[in-house]
Design a protein around this motif. Structure first.
Motif, PDB file in Angstrom:
ATOM      1  N   ILE A   1       0.698  -1.183   0.083  1.00 12.62           N
ATOM      2  CA  ILE A   1       0.000  -0.033   0.003  1.00 12.62           C
ATOM      3  C   ILE A   1       0.749   1.066  -0.064  1.00 12.62           C
ATOM      4  O   ILE A   1       1.769   1.487   0.834  1.00 12.62           O
ATOM      5  N   ALA A   2       0.803   2.189  -0.928  1.00 13.60           N
ATOM      6  CA  ALA A   2       1.389   3.252  -1.026  1.00 13.60           C
ATOM      7  C   ALA A   2       3.057   2.921  -1.167  1.00 13.60           C
ATOM      8  O   ALA A   2       3.728   3.864  -0.397  1.00 13.60           O
ATOM      9  N   GLY A   3       3.259   1.929  -1.654  1.00 16.90           N
ATOM     10  CA  GLY A   3       4.994   1.828  -1.667  1.00 16.90           C
ATOM     11  C   GLY A   3       5.375   1.115  -0.304  1.00 16.90           C
ATOM     12  O   GLY A   3       6.550   1.149  -0.087  1.00 16.90           O
ATOM     13  N   MET A   4       4.629   0.572   0.506  1.00 20.43           N
ATOM     14  CA  MET A   4       5.147   0.169   1.737  1.00 20.43           C
ATOM     15  C   MET A   4       4.320  -1.368   2.096  1.00 20.43           C
ATOM     16  O   MET A   4       3.077  -1.439   1.630  1.00 20.43           O
ATOM     17  N   PRO A   5       5.153  -1.992   2.694  1.00 24.65           N
ATOM     18  CA  PRO A   5       4.404  -3.394   2.954  1.00 24.65           C
ATOM     19  C   PRO A   5       3.347  -3.220   3.959  1.00 24.65           C
ATOM     20  O   PRO A   5       3.565  -2.421   5.120  1.00 24.65           O
ATOM     21  N   ARG A   6       2.130  -3.672   3.899  1.00 23.95           N
ATOM     22  CA  ARG A   6       0.944  -3.580   4.952  1.00 23.95           C
ATOM     23  C   ARG A   6       1.530  -4.314   6.045  1.00 23.95           C
ATOM     24  O   ARG A   6       1.850  -5.226   6.241  1.00 23.95           O
ATOM     25  N   ALA A   7       1.513  -3.540   7.196  1.00 25.60           N
ATOM     26  CA  ALA A   7       1.787  -4.265   8.695  1.00 25.60           C
ATOM     27  C   ALA A   7       0.757  -5.250   8.801  1.00 25.60           C
ATOM     28  O   ALA A   7      -0.527  -5.197   8.697  1.00 25.60           O
ATOM     29  N   ARG A   8       1.644  -6.120   9.545  1.00 24.55           N
ATOM     30  CA  ARG A   8       0.553  -7.350  10.224  1.00 24.55           C
ATOM     31  C   ARG A   8       1.041  -7.897  11.469  1.00 24.55           C
ATOM     32  O   ARG A   8       2.398  -7.526  11.854  1.00 24.55           O
ATOM     33  N   PRO A   9       0.301  -8.087  12.490  1.00 23.45           N
ATOM     34  CA  PRO A   9       0.798  -8.495  13.642  1.00 23.45           C
ATOM     35  C   PRO A   9       1.504  -9.715  13.633  1.00 23.45           C
ATOM     36  O   PRO A   9       1.397 -10.526  12.717  1.00 23.45           O
ATOM     37  N   PHE A  10       2.567  -9.965  14.410  1.00 23.03           N
ATOM     38  CA  PHE A  10       3.573 -10.920  14.172  1.00 23.03           C
ATOM     39  C   PHE A  10       2.787 -12.140  14.426  1.00 23.03           C
ATOM     40  O   PHE A  10       3.145 -13.322  13.677  1.00 23.03           O
ATOM     41  N   GLY A  11       1.771 -12.279  15.211  1.00 23.92           N
ATOM     42  CA  GLY A  11       0.925 -13.695  15.241  1.00 23.92           C
ATOM     43  C   GLY A  11       0.193 -14.076  14.204  1.00 23.92           C
ATOM     44  O   GLY A  11       0.229 -15.378  13.864  1.00 23.92           O
ATOM     45  N   GLU A  12       0.087 -13.119  13.294  1.00 30.12           N
ATOM     46  CA  GLU A  12      -0.590 -13.389  11.879  1.00 30.12           C
ATOM     47  C   GLU A  12       0.399 -13.432  10.613  1.00 30.12           C
ATOM     48  O   GLU A  12      -0.090 -13.654   9.593  1.00 30.12           O
ATOM     49  N   LEU A  13       1.655 -13.255  10.981  1.00 32.47           N
ATOM     50  CA  LEU A  13       2.517 -13.293   9.883  1.00 32.47           C
ATOM     51  C   LEU A  13       2.701 -14.742   9.394  1.00 32.47           C
ATOM     52  O   LEU A  13       3.101 -14.870   8.073  1.00 32.47           O
ATOM     53  N   GLY A  14       2.450 -15.767  10.079  1.00 36.45           N
ATOM     54  CA  GLY A  14       2.529 -17.155   9.729  1.00 36.45           C
ATOM     55  C   GLY A  14       4.464 -17.514  10.010  1.00 36.45           C
ATOM     56  O   GLY A  14       4.851 -18.478   9.254  1.00 36.45           O
ATOM     57  N   LEU A  15       5.128 -16.915  10.818  1.00 34.11           N
ATOM     58  CA  LEU A  15       6.349 -17.271  11.016  1.00 34.11           C
ATOM     59  C   LEU A  15       6.527 -18.701  11.570  1.00 34.11           C
ATOM     60  O   LEU A  15       5.559 -19.126  12.283  1.00 34.11           O
ATOM     61  N   PRO A  16       7.552 -19.394  11.443  1.00 34.24           N
ATOM     62  CA  PRO A  16       7.458 -20.771  11.963  1.00 34.24           C
ATOM     63  C   PRO A  16       7.771 -20.737  13.406  1.00 34.24           C
ATOM     64  O   PRO A  16       8.334 -20.008  14.044  1.00 34.24           O
ATOM     65  N   ARG A  17       6.938 -21.604  13.987  1.00 37.99           N
ATOM     66  CA  ARG A  17       7.127 -21.683  15.568  1.00 37.99           C
ATOM     67  C   ARG A  17       7.958 -22.796  15.906  1.00 37.99           C
ATOM     68  O   ARG A  17       8.532 -23.646  15.185  1.00 37.99           O
ATOM     69  N   LEU A  18       8.347 -22.927  17.252  1.00 34.53           N
ATOM     70  CA  LEU A  18       9.254 -23.920  17.564  1.00 34.53           C
ATOM     71  C   LEU A  18       9.016 -25.264  16.963  1.00 34.53           C
ATOM     72  O   LEU A  18       9.742 -26.199  16.688  1.00 34.53           O
ATOM     73  N   GLY A  19       7.593 -25.594  17.058  1.00 32.89           N
ATOM     74  CA  GLY A  19       7.219 -26.937  16.548  1.00 32.89           C
ATOM     75  C   GLY A  19       7.295 -27.009  15.021  1.00 32.89           C
ATOM     76  O   GLY A  19       7.367 -28.153  14.583  1.00 32.89           O
ATOM     77  N   ASP A  20       7.542 -25.848  14.577  1.00 30.80           N
ATOM     78  CA  ASP A  20       8.089 -26.039  12.819  1.00 30.80           C
ATOM     79  C   ASP A  20       9.278 -26.042  12.505  1.00 30.80           C
ATOM     80  O   ASP A  20       9.635 -26.257  11.294  1.00 30.80           O
ATOM     81  N   VAL A  21      10.230 -26.066  13.566  1.00 30.69           N
ATOM     82  CA  VAL A  21      11.480 -25.869  13.232  1.00 30.69           C
ATOM     83  C   VAL A  21      12.104 -27.191  12.820  1.00 30.69           C
ATOM     84  O   VAL A  21      11.822 -28.234  14.009  1.00 30.69           O
TER      85      VAL A  21
END
Length: 700
Positions: A629-649
């Motif tokens: 949006i407007a040349g910027m990545p739209r911010a997302r809460p960390f819990g909604e980013l889909g980052l790997p969790r410990l169980g995914d490592v």
């Protein structure tokens, strides 16, 4: 954290006297290494104190990569010191500590910067030479006392030794420092007490474990005020805000608004943030498509290409033949760091002081004293300390120290992202399965070059060079190679990122190599080995990884994929075991890596760095791309980013291959082969070929 103008101390350690010290600050531009009470200096890097402590001045920033342990370990090994006596402090912000690889990497010449896995490569030689010189001076002082030839002496464990006679370094430091330093001091040849290669405990580990390690947001100064801010999008400007809403908030002290940013200063940061939210600032900005892939498609199809690399004659080799081809895409990607943009400043009659996390101390002339703090984000966002000029301006305006912190959402919006790339690759198999010709046409932008241009106050590069295309040439002995590049006019602010652009090119190259192998009915490892006659170190890494992983050939029905890469003077082979889960997401089960990084300084840190790179690259490969949006990545809460969790490592094993070659870089190395190895494993198990990053199984 309480600070005065002179000291900032962090202590802890594995043994008595082992500390991480920020001592004798402030650090002024062009200052020399200063000695405290009872200390003697030996050149620009080493101090020896009366109590036996040896302090090593480190030019590089500790971003979590362990450089505040590895570089002192080189000094301790060459000096013959005891590890328990080693301390580290940031080197002064002075030209003497510029990164000697800067010119080679096409960065601004002679700058101090921590980037592109250069720290050990850049400073192993000067630090070892400095330690050898200091050692010769200590040995000379001892030899004079004993009235013997210096060649009859050795050093180990913090002593100069002659048979059963010994002197500690501390006993000799004062008179040794008065000696004239020898030219070309010989380096140690004895094996006694050698520290190089050993898994010594990290000097920064205790402070990080007990919470005493200080980041930018930990700074506290007498009378400090706190600010929150919003910044304009690329090419945009502040168009309005509700000043009356700010005035209604108790505890607000000041408001500054200009075209590029607005900030509220208050007694506490929550007050400033509430007031800024109430003000509801509005910014103009160019409309940006939510998905940027069409922009790269257009650039690749219509842009003017320049030849970046050529070997042999691709056109002649492929004339009358039909080459295999595929298109690969790596979307622009965020740093995904936890640390928000922050900086603190104080302005007095004596000048301006700045506290900021930065990987490039020394840039900028708007302060007289810089306190470079360690970043809390390891992927490269701290290359540009965008909160620093805001903090300085606010401190000048209010006449008191100010700490500015952008909220996490605004920090995400202002990320200097990796620019991404789109590549069309064609290749012609030759006799016996060996690839006879290879062509890549790539559309990309130059994030690293743009970052350094901004730091140096120069115009962004208009042509794509090494900082945008490093890693695009395949590491294989292919006789006919052509690499063409098209500059993509991206609508966002691109910047430096750990492992890029080599990470993107490794994904393209190693994925397509796998396609060629399967198209020719050749086992993927054997296919690679047939073309690695000129790169034996990478060949050994691939073979070692395959052996450790019990490589099954990666045929249909397997869940294994293999990939390799050569970069930063190092080499890595990786076997990944992966599958598609019931949720249609990629699941990585195991990663087995073999690494040749030349002479290893610290075996534990070396393995840690590869593991960290693999884990970070896994996040980059699986976290969905942001909307724009407007040349910027739209911010997302960390819990909604889909980052790997410990169980995914996944299970990760890293084997370091012994080598006598010069030390290579490691920080970015593990990031390179992950995506291709995983994608190749997914193809083996499911038949789906993942040609885009981040992975999207539904579009394969």
């Amino acid at each position: 954290m309480k600070l005065d103008r002179r000291t900032l101390l962090i202590s802890g350690g594995a043994g008595i006297g082992l500390i991480v010290a920020f001592s004798l600050w402030p650090r002024h531009w062009a200052s020399e290494l200063s000695a405290g009470s009872g200390e003697q200096t030996f050149g620009n890097f080493i101090k020896i104190a009366r109590d036996g402590r040896i302090t090593v001045a480190i030019p590089q920033v500790e971003t979590g990569q362990g450089i505040w342990t590895a570089l002192p370990q080189i000094v301790a090994d060459e000096l013959g010191a005891a590890w328990e006596t080693i301390a580290v402090e940031p080197a002064p912000v002075a030209k003497a500590y510029a990164n000697p690889l800067a010119k080679e990497e096409e960065w601004p010449d002679r700058i101090r910067v921590t980037a592109n896995s250069t720290s050990v490569r850049a400073f192993e030689k000067p630090l070892r030479e400095a330690a050898a010189t200091a050692r010769a001076m200590l040995v000379g002082a001892a030899a004079d006392r004993w009235n013997i030839d210096p060649t009859q002496c050795d050093t180990a464990d913090g002593f100069v030794i002659n048979g059963v006679r010994t002197f500690t370094f501390a006993e000799l430091a004062e008179e040794a420092a008065d000696r004239s330093p020898p030219r070309n001091a010989p380096q140690r040849t004895s094996t006694r007490g050698r520290l190089i290669g050993q898994p010594l405990q990290r000097l920064d580990a205790p402070a990080k474990a007990d919470g005493s390690w200080r980041f930018g947001g930990d700074v506290r100064l007498p009378g400090m005020l706190f600010a929150s801010a919003r910044m304009a999008p690329p090419g945009g400007r502040l168009t309005g805000f509700d000043r009356a809403a700010i005035a209604r908030q108790a505890g607000v002290r000041h408001v500054t608004a200009n075209d590029q940013w607005i900030a509220v200063v208050a007694d506490g940061w929550p007050i400033a943030e509430r007031a800024l939210k109430a003000a509801n600032p509005k910014f103009s900005g160019e409309r940006t498509a939510a998905d940027l892939r069409p922009l790269f498609d257009q650039a690749l199809a219509e842009g003017d290409a320049s030849e970046w690399f050529s070997r042999g004659d691709y056109d002649a080799a492929t004339r009358g033949s039909r080459a295999l081809a595929a298109t690969y895409y790596a979307a622009p990607s965020q740093h995904l760091g936890l640390e928000p943009l922050t900086a603190s400043a104080r302005v007095t009659a004596d000048g301006a002081e700045l506290w900021a996390a930065t990987q490039a101390p020394g840039f900028g002339e708007d302060y007289s004293t810089l306190y470079p703090l360690p970043p809390g984000e390891p992927a490269g966002r701290a290359m540009e300390a965008d909160a620093a000029p805001i903090a300085l301006a606010l401190a000048r305006a209010v006449g008191r120290p100010v700490q500015v912190v952008l909220p996490q959402a605004s920090s995400q919006n202002q990320d200097r992202v990796a620019p991404g790339a789109l590549a069309r690759i064609s290749a012609l198999p030759g006799a016996g399965g060996v690839t006879a010709a290879w062509s890549m046409r790539v559309a990309t932008a130059d994030g690293t070059g743009a970052a350094f241009a901004r730091l140096a106050g120069e115009a962004a590069p208009t042509k794509l060079g090494r900082t945008a295309l490093d890693g695009s040439v395949p590491p294989y002995s292919i006789p006919n190679v052509r690499i063409e590049a098209v500059r993509a006019d991206v609508p966002f602010t691109a910047g430096y990122m750990r492992g890029s652009p080599q990470r993107e090119f490794a994904f393209f190259t190693e994925s397509f190599i796998d396609e060629l192998a399967h198209a020719g009915g050749i086992e993927p490892l054997a296919f690679r080995m047939s073309m690695l006659g000129g790169n034996g170190r990478l060949a050994r890494c691939l073979q070692a990884a395959a052996r450790l992983a019990s490589w099954d050939g990666g045929a249909a029905g397997s869940t294994m994929g293999i990939a390799g890469a050569s970069a930063f003077g190092s080499h890595i082979g990786l076997v990944a075991t992966a599958s598609i889960g019931d949720d249609q997401r990629v699941k990585v089960h195991r990663l087995i890596a073999a690494v040749d990084c030349g002479s290893v300084v610290n075996s534990s840190i070396a393995a840690q760095q590869v593991e960290a790179g693999l884990s970070w690259a896994l996040a980059q490969a699986t976290v969905p791309s942001p909307e724009w949006i407007a040349g910027m990545p739209r911010a997302r809460p960390f819990g909604e980013l889909g980052l790997p969790r410990l169980g995914d490592v996944p299970q990760i094993h890293v084997e370091i291959i012994p080598s006598s070659e010069a030390p290579g870089g490691l920080s970015g190395l593990g990031t390179l082969p992950l995506a291709a190895a995983v994608a190749n494993a997914i193809h083996a198990g499911s038949g789906k070929r993942l040609r885009s990053l981040p992975f999207d199984v539904s579009s394969a």
